[in-house]
Design a protein around this motif. Structure first.
Motif, PDB file in Angstrom:
ATOM      1  N   THR A  42       0.829  -1.198   0.000  1.00  0.00           N
ATOM      2  CA  THR A  42       0.000   0.000   0.000  1.00  0.00           C
ATOM      3  C   THR A  42       0.868   1.255   0.000  1.00  0.00           C
ATOM      4  O   THR A  42       0.594   2.218  -0.722  1.00  0.00           O
ATOM      5  N   GLU A  43       1.933   1.256   0.787  1.00  0.00           N
ATOM      6  CA  GLU A  43       2.827   2.412   0.840  1.00  0.00           C
ATOM      7  C   GLU A  43       3.577   2.592  -0.474  1.00  0.00           C
ATOM      8  O   GLU A  43       3.768   3.714  -0.946  1.00  0.00           O
ATOM      9  N   VAL A  44       4.013   1.491  -1.071  1.00  0.00           N
ATOM     10  CA  VAL A  44       4.706   1.560  -2.367  1.00  0.00           C
ATOM     11  C   VAL A  44       3.791   2.153  -3.426  1.00  0.00           C
ATOM     12  O   VAL A  44       4.188   3.040  -4.199  1.00  0.00           O
ATOM     13  N   LEU A  45       2.544   1.692  -3.476  1.00  0.00           N
ATOM     14  CA  LEU A  45       1.610   2.184  -4.484  1.00  0.00           C
ATOM     15  C   LEU A  45       1.238   3.633  -4.232  1.00  0.00           C
ATOM     16  O   LEU A  45       1.021   4.406  -5.185  1.00  0.00           O
ATOM     17  N   ARG A  46       1.168   4.047  -2.978  1.00  0.00           N
ATOM     18  CA  ARG A  46       0.883   5.447  -2.666  1.00  0.00           C
ATOM     19  C   ARG A  46       2.026   6.334  -3.176  1.00  0.00           C
ATOM     20  O   ARG A  46       1.805   7.385  -3.776  1.00  0.00           O
ATOM     21  N   THR A  47       3.255   5.887  -2.959  1.00  0.00           N
ATOM     22  CA  THR A  47       4.421   6.624  -3.460  1.00  0.00           C
ATOM     23  C   THR A  47       4.417   6.679  -4.976  1.00  0.00           C
ATOM     24  O   THR A  47       4.710   7.724  -5.587  1.00  0.00           O
ATOM     25  N   PHE A  48       4.083   5.564  -5.600  1.00  0.00           N
ATOM     26  CA  PHE A  48       3.997   5.490  -7.064  1.00  0.00           C
ATOM     27  C   PHE A  48       2.999   6.514  -7.610  1.00  0.00           C
ATOM     28  O   PHE A  48       3.297   7.250  -8.555  1.00  0.00           O
ATOM     29  N   ARG A  49       1.813   6.614  -6.979  1.00  0.00           N
ATOM     30  CA  ARG A  49       0.807   7.562  -7.444  1.00  0.00           C
ATOM     31  C   ARG A  49       1.242   9.007  -7.225  1.00  0.00           C
ATOM     32  O   ARG A  49       0.972   9.882  -8.051  1.00  0.00           O
ATOM     33  N   ARG A  50       1.931   9.262  -6.117  1.00  0.00           N
ATOM     34  CA  ARG A  50       2.428  10.609  -5.856  1.00  0.00           C
ATOM     35  C   ARG A  50       3.396  11.057  -6.943  1.00  0.00           C
ATOM     36  O   ARG A  50       3.341  12.190  -7.426  1.00  0.00           O
ATOM     37  N   LEU A  51       4.280  10.167  -7.326  1.00  0.00           N
ATOM     38  CA  LEU A  51       5.256  10.498  -8.361  1.00  0.00           C
ATOM     39  C   LEU A  51       4.586  10.634  -9.733  1.00  0.00           C
ATOM     40  O   LEU A  51       5.000  11.457 -10.556  1.00  0.00           O
ATOM     41  N   GLN A  52       3.568   9.824  -9.988  1.00  0.00           N
ATOM     42  CA  GLN A  52       2.808   9.973 -11.222  1.00  0.00           C
ATOM     43  C   GLN A  52       2.200  11.367 -11.320  1.00  0.00           C
ATOM     44  O   GLN A  52       2.299  12.046 -12.347  1.00  0.00           O
ATOM     45  N   ASP A  53       1.564  11.788 -10.252  1.00  0.00           N
ATOM     46  CA  ASP A  53       0.895  13.085 -10.240  1.00  0.00           C
ATOM     47  C   ASP A  53       1.875  14.248 -10.372  1.00  0.00           C
ATOM     48  O   ASP A  53       1.537  15.294 -10.918  1.00  0.00           O
ATOM     49  N   ALA A  54       3.095  14.053  -9.871  1.00  0.00           N
ATOM     50  CA  ALA A  54       4.075  15.138  -9.887  1.00  0.00           C
ATOM     51  C   ALA A  54       4.529  15.492 -11.295  1.00  0.00           C
ATOM     52  O   ALA A  54       4.906  16.638 -11.561  1.00  0.00           O
ATOM     53  N   ALA A  55       4.479  14.531 -12.218  1.00  0.00           N
ATOM     54  CA  ALA A  55       4.884  14.766 -13.614  1.00  0.00           C
ATOM     55  C   ALA A  55       6.217  15.513 -13.676  1.00  0.00           C
ATOM     56  O   ALA A  55       6.345  16.565 -14.310  1.00  0.00           O
TER      57      ALA A  55
END
Length: 238
Positions: free
Chosen positions: A28-41
């Motif tokens: 869950t933490e890995v995927l949350r980090t993944f989504r944060r980086l996606q959004d950061a573009a």
């Protein structure tokens, strides 16, 4: 959280040190980090790859070098941007956990497809029928996708079924084969070599380059196996 270089065109964001302590929380933490980086573009980032305890950040060195200033080396600049994206995720559109998909995978455990079922049963000291019952009754979670395109590494295998990989890998395993490797189960989406113990096969196509996305499963999905007969396997649509 640790951020370290991986060669000259990638960074590794290490979210946790170990996966097996609390695998569901770690994922869950890995995927949350993944989504944060996606959004950061972040400029120059060309691909993000979540794994068991990390997210790999692949980037174009030239784009990153052009975006960085003379006072801030490119790798330092990118590391700062990655760290800021993760820390500022409270403002992210997708920082909160996305709805988790539950995907049902039909599997035929017929002896024709289950070449190592007896070996798994012997190792677990149960009958072949019990192996099938245990394997199909559990709910799994996709830890990551890798090895070959679309291959899901599934956590949640009943401990009794944990079986070491074969001493001698097979040179060719048919697409759709379901196997057990150590404490995990997985599905071979393409014809490939492999050393996992084969216990069944699904008629579903797990990887189709003509589709978007091409992989049926993604990290974070929950998976259940549904037992089907040999006849159902043959007439399965698609």
């Amino acid at each position: 959280m640790e951020i370290v270089p991986l060669g000259d065109s990638a960074l590794i964001v290490r979210v946790r040190d170990r996966f097996d302590d609390v695998p569901d929380k770690t994922l869950t933490e890995v995927l949350r980090t993944f989504r944060r980086l996606q959004d950061a573009a972040i400029p120059g980032v060309i691909e993000l790859a979540p794994a068991y305890t990390t997210v790999a950040v692949f980037f174009d060195p030239m784009v990153v070098a052009n975006a960085a200033s003379e006072l801030n080396p490119p790798l330092d600049w990118l590391t700062e941007r990655v760290r800021a994206a993760i820390a500022g995720a409270g403002r992210s559109r997708r920082a909160a956990a996305s709805p988790v998909r539950l995907v049902e995978i039909p599997v035929c455990y017929d002896p024709e497809f289950a070449l190592d079922l007896e070996n798994v049963a012997h190792h677990a000291q149960v009958s072949s029928r019990e192996v099938v019952d245990l394997h199909s009754a559990a709910e799994y979670r996709v830890s990551c996708i890798g090895f070959v395109p679309g291959f899901p590494f599934l956590a949640g295998l009943p401990r009794k079924l944990s079986t070491p990989r074969r001493a001698t890998p097979r040179k060719e395993i048919p697409a759709g084969s379901v196997g057990i490797g150590g404490a995990q189960t997985g599905i071979y989406p393409l014809r490939s070599p492999g050393g996992w113990n084969l216990i069944g096969r699904t008629p579903l196509r797990l990887f189709d380059p003509a589709k978007n996305p091409p992989a049926l499963l993604r990290a974070g999905d929950r998976v259940r196996f549904r037992v089907i007969t040999r006849e159902e396997f043959e007439i399965f649509p698609g």
